[in-house]
Design an enzyme around this catalytic site. Structure first.
Site, mmCIF file in Angstrom:
data_model
loop_
_atom_site.group_PDB
_atom_site.id
_atom_site.type_symbol
_atom_site.label_atom_id
_atom_site.label_comp_id
_atom_site.label_asym_id
_atom_site.label_seq_id
_atom_site.Cartn_x
_atom_site.Cartn_y
_atom_site.Cartn_z
ATOM 1 N N LYS A 105 0.855 -1.187 0.000
ATOM 2 C CA LYS A 105 0.000 0.000 0.000
ATOM 3 C C LYS A 105 0.892 1.238 0.000
ATOM 4 O O LYS A 105 1.806 1.348 0.836
ATOM 5 C CB LYS A 105 -0.855 -0.034 1.270
ATOM 6 C CG LYS A 105 -2.196 0.642 1.157
ATOM 7 C CD LYS A 105 -2.972 0.365 2.444
ATOM 8 C CE LYS A 105 -4.359 0.900 2.409
ATOM 9 N NZ LYS A 105 -5.014 0.780 3.728
HETATM 10 O O1 G3P Z 1 -7.833 1.692 5.468
HETATM 11 C C1 G3P Z 1 -8.129 3.025 5.266
HETATM 12 C C2 G3P Z 1 -9.515 3.487 5.612
HETATM 13 O O2 G3P Z 1 -10.447 2.482 5.452
HETATM 14 C C3 G3P Z 1 -9.619 4.283 6.857
HETATM 15 O O3 G3P Z 1 -10.942 4.493 7.310
HETATM 16 O O4 G3P Z 1 -12.554 5.207 9.019
HETATM 17 O O5 G3P Z 1 -10.116 5.784 9.300
HETATM 18 O O6 G3P Z 1 -11.497 6.917 7.585
HETATM 19 P P1 G3P Z 1 -11.286 5.656 8.356
#
Ligand code: G3P
Length: 217
Positions: free
Chosen positions: A83
């Site tokens: 990633k």
């Molecule tokens: O993996 C990245 C993403 O899914 C993060 O989500 O909830 O931290 O915005 P969030």
């Protein structure tokens, strides 16, 4: 649509894997920190549980160091997907790694033009963050619609991996739009099974079964 779990919690991953619903896992530095586990060790454990892609994120910001980190990460298992952030250095790293046959997930995508760049750099997956857009008063799903349109216009093979999924409606909309993958916290994936009429139906069947006085076992 493929389902990835956005977590580094082994118990949750095992639980979901047993349902047959899990096509992969995504992690990021915040999720690794939250797990309290060693990055390499927990990534290896996840790769052993799940056959599909397991995203492991580089933390360097320059291309050269990203490549060195990717070299370490991709040795963990064959299903590791590197990633990288959506920056020029991240795109250079994406190009170099995918040209070499390594899966790459380009993350932190917040615009359709950024997604276009990721596809041109040969990304395996692009991760647009819908929830974080919603947090800022912008409909995150509009971004997914735009990326779907652009990728279909040019038949890009890059898969749209909807990330920052916060609730069931994000999943429903992703499927309606035709996103290739969505990654969500295990709790959101488990919420997909819930329906008040299912609960009510079970309750009714159980009550009627009790009246029969019978047992199957
Ligand atoms: O993996 C990245 C993403 O899914 C993060 O989500 O909830 O931290 O915005 P969030």
């Amino acid at each position: 649509m493929k389902f990835f779990a956005d977590t580094a919690e082994i118990a949750d991953i095992k639980d979901l894997a047993a349902t047959g619903l899990l096509d992969g896992v995504t992690t990021n530095p915040s999720l690794i920190a939250k797990s309290g586990r060693d990055f390499m060790e927990v990534t290896k454990e996840i790769c052993d549980i799940v056959d599909g892609p397991v995203s492991a994120e580089v933390v360097a910001l320059d291309h050269e160091t990203m490549m060195k980190e990717a070299e370490v990460l991709r040795k963990i298992a064959d299903n590791v997907c590197i990633k990288v952030p959506l920056t020029i250095d991240g795109l250079k790293t994406c190009k170099a790694l995918t040209s070499d046959g390594t899966m790459v997930n380009v993350t932190l995508c917040f615009s359709a033009t950024q997604a276009l760049l990721a596809a041109k750099a040969g990304a395996t997956f692009v991760s647009p963050f819908v929830g974080r857009h919603d947090d800022n008063g912008v409909d995150g799903m509009d971004l997914i619609r735009d990326i779907r349109l652009i990728y279909d216009n040019y038949a890009f093979a890059t898969e749209i991996l909807v990330a920052s999924v916060r609730h069931v409606t994000h999943v429903l909309e992703s499927a309606r739009i035709g996103a290739d993958v969505m990654t969500a916290p295990p709790a959101v994936i488990k919420n997909l099974v819930k329906h008040v009429l299912t609960d009510k139906g079970i309750e009714g069947f159980m009550a009627d079964w009790a009246k029969t006085g019978q047992s199957i076992l």
